[in-house]
Design an enzyme around this catalytic site. Structure first.
Site, short mmCIF file in Angstrom:
data_model
loop_
_atom_site.label_atom_id
_atom_site.label_comp_id
_atom_site.label_asym_id
_atom_site.label_seq_id
_atom_site.Cartn_x
_atom_site.Cartn_y
_atom_site.Cartn_z
N SER A 138 -8.18 -0.32 -94.21
CA SER A 138 -6.75 -0.07 -94.35
C SER A 138 -6.01 -0.95 -93.36
CB SER A 138 -6.45 1.40 -94.04
OG SER A 138 -5.05 1.64 -93.96
N TYR A 151 -7.44 9.59 -89.58
CA TYR A 151 -7.63 8.64 -90.67
C TYR A 151 -7.57 7.20 -90.13
CZ TYR A 151 -6.67 5.89 -94.87
OH TYR A 151 -6.72 4.94 -95.87
#
Length: 247
Positions: A138, A151
């Site tokens: 990400s 996360y």
């Protein structure tokens, strides 16, 4: 990574980025296996498509991963590409003591899951021609979204792990990192229509064009993620963190 003639496993293939890329790889002339927790979602991904297959996988269970790998290789001995895409994203408030269930599940799914699945398949992949491992991280691996601290941390860890894996497997398995920006998917509530996030089809098309480059870049970076990827180099980390306050 060659663009066609592969047998590709995509985890998290029942929705979002996993589904979009699995279908595009299938359209490009690959056999594609999608894996995830919900069989109904996986079957929707493969509906009406020959040479697409669905297998249920619980990435939280080490025993389930080992059993999955044995069954997978028995049915698809030509497997040569692993795409570690499955992940979860939960908001959290670490400013006071809380139930850590979401944080722990995020670590197991986003970090331990890919490590365990790679371990289960790496010996097989080393024996295959044109083998590749694609780890989906990400943009938040490079600048964290404070509201999703765990996360972001798992994605930073996967970026580091991917770099190490690439060096250790050099000459044996091609190791590629795909780092998406915010994309309009159902990863979090309301994200599929969130303004400012990249439309899923636009993202997937751009990704496939990058995978088609020869040689394949070690990092697949669409234009929208480069602000985050190079924020530390460019001295814009605080600017990015300030922008995240809206989320």
């Amino acid at each position: 990574m060659k663009t066609s003639g592969n047998t590709i496993l995509v985890t998290g293939g029942g929705s979002g980025i996993g589904r979009a890329l699995a279908r595009r790889w299938h359209d490009a002339g690959n056999t594609v296996i999608v894996a995830g927790r919900r069989l109904d979602a996986l079957e929707e991904t493969i509906a009406g498509r020959d040479k697409m297959h669905a297998i249920v996988l619980d990435v939280e269970s080490p025993d389930a991963i080992k059993e999955f790998a044995r069954d997978l290789l028995a049915d698809h001995p030509d497997l040569n590409v692993l795409v570690n895409n499955a992940g979860i994203m939960r908001r959290e408030d670490p400013t006071a003591a809380r139930d850590l269930g979401d944080a722990e599940a995020t670590i197991v799914t986003n970090l331990l899951g890919p490590i365990r699945l790679t371990d289960a398949l790496v010996d097989h992949l080393k024996q295959q021609a044109d083998a590749a491992i694609v780890n989906v991280t990400s943009g938040l691996a490079f600048v964290p979204l404070p509201a999703t601290a765990t996360y972001s941390a798992t994605k930073a860890a996967m970026h580091s792990y991917t770099q190490s894996l690439r060096e250790q497997l050099r000459g044996q398995i091609e190791v590629i990192e795909l780092a998406p920006p915010g994309v309009q998917t159902d990863l979090t509530p309301g994200q599929a229509t969130r303004e400012g996030y990249q439309p899923l089809d636009e993202f997937a098309d751009e990704v496939m064009n990058l995978f088609a480059q020869q040689p394949t870049p070690p990092e697949i970076l669409v234009e929208r993620v480069k602000f985050l990827r190079f924020a530390e180099r460019d001295g814009t980390v605080q600017q990015a963190l300030d922008a995240f306050r809206a989320y």
